[in-house]
Design a protein around this motif. Structure first.
Motif, short mmCIF file in Angstrom:
data_model
loop_
_atom_site.label_atom_id
_atom_site.label_comp_id
_atom_site.label_asym_id
_atom_site.label_seq_id
_atom_site.Cartn_x
_atom_site.Cartn_y
_atom_site.Cartn_z
N VAL A 29 0.82 -1.04 -0.05
CA VAL A 29 0.11 0.11 0.03
C VAL A 29 0.99 1.32 0.12
CG1 VAL A 29 -1.67 1.38 1.38
CG2 VAL A 29 -1.84 -1.16 1.21
N PRO A 30 0.66 2.30 -0.83
CA PRO A 30 1.52 3.44 -1.01
C PRO A 30 1.20 3.93 0.38
CG PRO A 30 0.30 3.16 -3.00
CD PRO A 30 -0.37 1.94 -2.20
N PRO A 31 2.40 4.72 0.80
CA PRO A 31 2.30 5.69 2.04
C PRO A 31 1.17 6.59 2.16
CG PRO A 31 4.28 5.31 1.70
CD PRO A 31 3.78 4.79 0.39
N PRO A 32 0.78 7.31 1.04
CA PRO A 32 -0.08 8.50 1.22
C PRO A 32 -1.76 7.80 1.19
CG PRO A 32 1.09 8.89 -0.82
CD PRO A 32 1.59 7.53 -0.27
N LEU A 33 -1.96 6.63 0.74
CA LEU A 33 -3.20 6.21 0.97
C LEU A 33 -3.05 5.62 2.21
CD1 LEU A 33 -3.61 3.64 -2.28
CD2 LEU A 33 -5.15 5.68 -1.55
N GLN A 34 -2.31 4.93 2.92
CA GLN A 34 -2.31 4.42 4.30
C GLN A 34 -2.49 5.50 5.39
OE1 GLN A 34 -1.88 1.02 5.24
NE2 GLN A 34 -2.93 2.02 6.99
N ARG A 35 -1.60 6.66 4.97
CA ARG A 35 -1.74 7.76 6.05
C ARG A 35 -3.26 8.44 6.16
NH1 ARG A 35 3.33 9.13 3.88
NH2 ARG A 35 2.43 10.87 2.46
N ALA A 36 -4.00 8.41 4.79
CA ALA A 36 -5.39 8.78 4.77
C ALA A 36 -6.23 8.01 5.62
CB ALA A 36 -5.71 9.00 3.21
N VAL A 37 -6.06 6.58 5.62
CA VAL A 37 -6.92 5.71 6.26
C VAL A 37 -6.64 5.62 7.61
CG1 VAL A 37 -7.29 3.22 6.89
CG2 VAL A 37 -7.37 4.12 4.31
N ASP A 38 -5.36 5.88 8.02
CA ASP A 38 -5.02 6.10 9.30
C ASP A 38 -5.69 7.30 10.11
OD1 ASP A 38 -3.47 3.88 9.40
OD2 ASP A 38 -1.41 4.83 9.43
N LEU A 75 -11.26 -1.58 4.98
CA LEU A 75 -10.05 -0.54 4.45
C LEU A 75 -8.90 -1.09 3.99
CD1 LEU A 75 -11.60 2.53 6.72
CD2 LEU A 75 -11.99 2.07 4.19
N ARG A 76 -8.36 -1.77 4.83
CA ARG A 76 -7.27 -2.80 4.27
C ARG A 76 -7.56 -3.29 2.81
NH1 ARG A 76 -1.60 -2.38 4.57
NH2 ARG A 76 -0.90 -4.32 3.64
N ARG A 77 -8.48 -4.01 2.78
CA ARG A 77 -8.81 -4.39 1.69
C ARG A 77 -8.83 -3.66 0.39
NH1 ARG A 77 -13.17 -9.59 0.96
NH2 ARG A 77 -12.64 -9.94 -1.22
N TYR A 78 -9.57 -2.66 0.86
CA TYR A 78 -9.85 -1.41 -0.22
C TYR A 78 -8.52 -1.02 -0.71
CZ TYR A 78 -11.52 2.83 -2.39
OH TYR A 78 -12.01 3.93 -3.11
N LEU A 79 -7.46 -0.64 0.12
CA LEU A 79 -5.95 0.08 -0.05
C LEU A 79 -5.40 -0.85 -0.95
CD1 LEU A 79 -4.86 1.80 3.09
CD2 LEU A 79 -6.45 2.58 1.30
N GLU A 80 -5.66 -2.32 -0.57
CA GLU A 80 -4.79 -3.25 -1.52
C GLU A 80 -5.54 -3.46 -2.95
OE1 GLU A 80 -5.08 -7.12 0.86
OE2 GLU A 80 -3.42 -6.57 2.06
N HIS A 81 -6.79 -3.50 -2.98
CA HIS A 81 -7.41 -3.00 -4.24
C HIS A 81 -6.89 -1.78 -5.09
CE1 HIS A 81 -10.59 -3.06 -7.19
NE2 HIS A 81 -10.71 -1.93 -7.21
N LEU A 82 -6.88 -0.64 -4.36
CA LEU A 82 -6.21 0.43 -5.02
C LEU A 82 -4.99 0.12 -5.57
CD1 LEU A 82 -7.95 3.21 -3.10
CD2 LEU A 82 -8.75 2.41 -5.05
N ALA A 83 -4.04 -0.28 -4.59
CA ALA A 83 -2.77 -0.47 -5.00
C ALA A 83 -2.46 -1.10 -6.17
CB ALA A 83 -1.87 -0.96 -3.89
N ARG A 84 -3.19 -2.31 -6.25
CA ARG A 84 -3.12 -3.49 -7.29
C ARG A 84 -3.52 -2.68 -8.77
NH1 ARG A 84 -4.88 -7.38 -3.58
NH2 ARG A 84 -7.29 -6.92 -4.41
N THR A 85 -4.28 -1.63 -8.69
CA THR A 85 -4.82 -0.98 -9.89
C THR A 85 -3.82 0.45 -10.27
OG1 THR A 85 -6.50 0.32 -8.61
CG2 THR A 85 -7.25 -1.77 -9.68
N GLY A 86 -3.01 0.40 -9.39
CA GLY A 86 -2.13 1.57 -9.81
C GLY A 86 -2.54 2.90 -9.04
N ARG A 87 -3.41 2.87 -8.24
CA ARG A 87 -3.70 4.27 -7.51
C ARG A 87 -2.65 4.53 -6.11
NH1 ARG A 87 -5.62 4.28 -11.73
NH2 ARG A 87 -7.75 4.17 -12.27
N GLY A 88 -2.05 5.81 -6.16
CA GLY A 88 -1.05 5.82 -4.95
C GLY A 88 -1.64 7.10 -4.06
N ALA A 89 -2.85 7.56 -4.21
CA ALA A 89 -3.62 8.49 -3.29
C ALA A 89 -4.78 8.54 -3.71
CB ALA A 89 -2.77 9.80 -3.71
N LEU A 90 -5.65 8.96 -2.46
CA LEU A 90 -7.05 9.18 -2.52
C LEU A 90 -7.50 9.73 -3.89
CD1 LEU A 90 -8.60 8.87 0.94
CD2 LEU A 90 -8.30 7.15 -1.03
N ASP A 91 -6.82 11.14 -4.06
CA ASP A 91 -7.25 12.21 -5.10
C ASP A 91 -7.01 11.49 -6.56
OD1 ASP A 91 -4.45 12.28 -5.42
OD2 ASP A 91 -4.37 14.30 -5.03
#
Length: 313
Positions: free
Chosen positions: A5-14, A38-54
């Motif tokens: 999980v990219p750090p920006p995504l993890q920070r947003a969830v935290d 949300l952990r599962r959601y972040l992993e899904h986003l990471a697999r599709t190449g998303r690095g941040a919520l925006d």
């Protein structure tokens, strides 16, 4: 396979989880569920190449919902209720990010949780209702008279448990053989009371309630506890649990079971659904119509058992 999980995504969830814990005061178990979803959601986003919520779009959120329902090598498919819970967590995250200025849009706004299957109300046969009531009032003590009157009233009027314990003595004499109930939103209705319930209520008022009232302040409450105060919802539940055990009824029974049974048995007996709607205090007939599904199931069972050409030999 899990993705890093990219750090920006993890920070947003935290940050969102901290908000839920500190400002919203969510219980630890609820937070743990949010964290897993949300952990599962972040992993899904990471697999599709998303690095941040925006970087997330509506299609990403919809794809996550589809993945929840379909399952993958690591996760089995989720039922509609579990998938809906995960979508609620995701939508909360995106609303929080928008409110905090982390994103400019909420990509989850138009993604709806999967519809939950309609649960049919549970009803028990008339014979089991009778066994419960008989078991509740077996010994004729003031408490037994109260318990029998309570269960007769719940089944005889279709009252909610909160409506029953909220009754005052005057409500039991609103009209001949009728009961005044105060439902949701303070809306009052008068419902007829059958002879069984009326006899049980009269016996309690004459021989049971005066003895209970002598031990406390009495007051206007119809149903009193052993100390003379108003009977609580929890105590009313306990009355039904004890009666269920004494009667040997194997299925789980709650006060709402008696309400469901009241409605189902009326419809089985030919009552019009709009009459049942009025008796139950439903604002919409749509709510009441779920009971007709129970009746259709019963008709199907009877048809299959009785019609000579219902089933192929």
């Amino acid at each position: 396979m899990s993705a890093d999980v990219p750090p920006p995504l993890q920070r947003a969830v935290d940050a969102y989880l901290d908000h839920l814990a500190v400002e919203r005061g969510l219980a630890p178990n609820t937070l743990a569920s949010y964290r897993r979803d949300l952990r599962r959601y972040l992993e899904h986003l990471a697999r599709t190449g998303r690095g941040a919520l925006d970087e997330v779009g509506e299609a990403d959120v919809a794809a996550f919902l589809a993945a929840l329902r379909a399952g993958d090598d690591e996760h089995p498919p989720l039922a509609a209720g579990s998938a809906a819970r995960a979508v609620v967590a995701v939508r909360g995250l995106h609303r929080f990010a928008l409110r905090e200025g982390q994103t400019q849009v909420d990509p989850s706004r138009d993604v709806r949780p999967p519809p939950l299957p309609r649960r049919l109300p549970k009803a028990i046969p008339v014979e089991q209702v009778g066994a419960l009531i008989a078991a509740a009032g077996a010994d004729g003590t003031p408490l037994a008279l109260r318990d029998r009157a309570l269960l007769e009233l719940l089944y005889g009027s279709g009252a909610r448990i909160s409506e029953a314990v909220g009754l005052d003595v005057d409500d039991a004499h609103a009209a001949p053989d009728a009961l005044r109930l105060s439902g949701k939103g303070g809306k009052e209705r008068v419902v007829p009371l059958g002879s069984y319930a009326q006899e049980a209520l009269d016996a309690y008022l004459v021989r049971g309630r005066p003895a209970l009232a002598a031990g406390g302040t009495g007051g206007p409450a119809l149903f009193l506890n052993a100390r003379g105060g108003r009977l609580s919802r929890q105590s009313a539940w306990a009355v039904l649990r004890r009666a269920t055990e004494r009667a040997g009824v194997a299925v789980e029974v709650s006060p709402h079971t008696l309400r469901h049974s009241f409605a189902t048995h009326l419809l089985d007996g030919g009552a019009d659904v709009r009459v049942v709607q009025e008796l139950l205090g439903h604002a919409s007939v749509t709510t009441t119509q779920v009971y007709t599904l129970v009746t259709v199931d019963r008709l199907r069972e009877v048809y299959a058992a009785a019609h000579p050409r219902a089933l192929r030999a």
